[in-house]
Scaffold this motif. Structure first.
Motif, PDB file in Angstrom:
ATOM      1  N   TRP A 153       0.828  -1.191   0.000  1.00 49.80           N
ATOM      2  CA  TRP A 153       0.000   0.000   0.000  1.00 49.80           C
ATOM      3  C   TRP A 153       0.869   1.250   0.000  1.00 49.80           C
ATOM      4  CZ3 TRP A 153       0.722  -3.336   3.985  1.00 49.80           C
ATOM      5  CH2 TRP A 153       1.351  -2.845   5.130  1.00 49.80           C
ATOM      6  N   THR A 154       0.300   2.319  -0.536  1.00 50.65           N
ATOM      7  CA  THR A 154       0.933   3.630  -0.536  1.00 50.65           C
ATOM      8  C   THR A 154      -0.161   4.660  -0.309  1.00 50.65           C
ATOM      9  OG1 THR A 154       2.588   2.898  -2.136  1.00 50.65           O
ATOM     10  CG2 THR A 154       2.306   5.266  -1.895  1.00 50.65           C
ATOM     11  N   THR A 155       0.081   5.581   0.605  1.00 50.90           N
ATOM     12  CA  THR A 155      -0.889   6.646   0.851  1.00 50.90           C
ATOM     13  C   THR A 155      -0.158   7.988   0.789  1.00 50.90           C
ATOM     14  OG1 THR A 155      -0.534   6.657   3.233  1.00 50.90           O
ATOM     15  CG2 THR A 155      -2.215   5.149   2.391  1.00 50.90           C
ATOM     16  N   THR A 156      -0.927   9.049   0.642  1.00 45.05           N
ATOM     17  CA  THR A 156      -0.352  10.397   0.703  1.00 45.05           C
ATOM     18  C   THR A 156      -1.150  11.201   1.711  1.00 45.05           C
ATOM     19  OG1 THR A 156      -1.732  11.048  -1.182  1.00 45.05           O
ATOM     20  CG2 THR A 156       0.535  10.392  -1.664  1.00 45.05           C
ATOM     21  N   ASN A 157      -0.482  12.089   2.408  1.00 50.52           N
ATOM     22  CA  ASN A 157      -1.096  12.986   3.392  1.00 50.52           C
ATOM     23  C   ASN A 157      -1.749  12.249   4.556  1.00 50.52           C
ATOM     24  OD1 ASN A 157      -0.357  15.278   1.853  1.00 50.52           O
ATOM     25  ND2 ASN A 157      -2.172  14.999   0.570  1.00 50.52           N
ATOM     26  N   ALA A 158      -1.350  11.013   4.830  1.00 49.07           N
ATOM     27  CA  ALA A 158      -1.923  10.274   5.962  1.00 49.07           C
ATOM     28  C   ALA A 158      -1.058  10.502   7.196  1.00 49.07           C
ATOM     29  CB  ALA A 158      -2.004   8.789   5.647  1.00 49.07           C
ATOM     30  N   SER A 159      -1.718  10.733   8.317  1.00 49.72           N
ATOM     31  CA  SER A 159      -0.968  10.889   9.562  1.00 49.72           C
ATOM     32  C   SER A 159      -0.884   9.568  10.316  1.00 49.72           C
ATOM     33  CB  SER A 159      -1.621  11.959  10.446  1.00 49.72           C
ATOM     34  OG  SER A 159      -2.985  11.632  10.680  1.00 49.72           O
ATOM     35  N   GLY A 160      -1.711   8.609   9.962  1.00 47.89           N
ATOM     36  CA  GLY A 160      -1.676   7.300  10.602  1.00 47.89           C
ATOM     37  C   GLY A 160      -2.593   6.328   9.885  1.00 47.89           C
ATOM     38  N   CYS A 161      -2.243   5.062   9.941  1.00 46.43           N
ATOM     39  CA  CYS A 161      -3.051   4.025   9.301  1.00 46.43           C
ATOM     40  C   CYS A 161      -3.181   2.839  10.238  1.00 46.43           C
ATOM     41  CB  CYS A 161      -2.405   3.550   7.996  1.00 46.43           C
ATOM     42  SG  CYS A 161      -2.232   4.821   6.730  1.00 46.43           S
ATOM     43  N   SER A 162      -4.316   2.166  10.158  1.00 47.05           N
ATOM     44  CA  SER A 162      -4.484   0.920  10.897  1.00 47.05           C
ATOM     45  C   SER A 162      -4.956  -0.145   9.914  1.00 47.05           C
ATOM     46  CB  SER A 162      -5.480   1.081  12.045  1.00 47.05           C
ATOM     47  OG  SER A 162      -6.751   1.426  11.537  1.00 47.05           O
TER      48      SER A 162
END
Length: 181
Positions: free
Chosen positions: A14-23
């Motif tokens: 996975w790749t995200t942008t502008n995320a401060s946290g992921c679960s």
């Protein structure tokens, strides 16, 4: 991949942008970019929920797990006997292992159904997909008698596959020579 076979593994990335946290749905906090190697035993959906200044977003990917293909069983073909004498014959056959390590041998006896039979020494037939010749000399038999035999393929960890039962008659007993005076 979106589909794997039982026992195989896959990488979920996975790749995200502008995320401060992921679960993750598998119970871990994860970085905004990453991957995990998985080996599920059944179809599983992997989800990721990430939050950032613009809110939350959830994405998921289903990894379909299919059953392992059933191996093709070996084949055993019984072939005509040769070298027939008053006391024996050579049994012939062919074994195709079909990709599974296989041994081959003959069952033989005087019963037409081989319900009561003997077994020759087993030979390694390999694991190939081409026929491998199998032969065994049966000796010290009775003259003028009918014997039955068949080739047998035994795959490693599997069930024996039996060829067709064939019959062969040993040659007539020699006529005793009367004593001379």
């Amino acid at each position: 991949p979106s589909t794997i076979t039982v026992g195989q593994s896959a990488t979920v990335s996975w790749t995200t942008t502008n995320a401060s946290g992921c679960s993750a749905s598998w119970g871990q906090s994860v970085l905004a970019t990453g991957s995990i190697t998985v080996q599920p035993s059944s179809t599983t959906t992997y989800g990721l929920t990430c939050t950032g200044p613009g809110g939350s977003v959830t994405a998921s990917k289903t990894l379909t797990v299919t059953a392992a293909p059933t191996p093709t069983p070996p084949t055993a073909t019984t072939q005509a006997a040769t070298s027939i004498t008053t006391s024996g014959f050579r049994a012939h056959g062919a074994i195709v292992a079909n990709g599974t390590p296989t041994t081959g041998y003959f069952e033989w006896g005087t019963s037409a159904t081989l319900t009561s039979s003997f077994q020759t020494t087993a030979s390694d037939m390999g694991a190939g997909t081409s026929a491998v010749a199998l032969a065994f000399d049966l000796t010290t038999l009775s003259c003028a008698s009918t014997y039955y035999y068949r080739a047998v393929a035994l795959p490693q960890g599997g069930t024996a596959v039996r060829g067709t039962i064939l019959s062969v008659a040993t040659l007539t007993c020699p006529t005793p020579t009367p004593p001379t005076a």
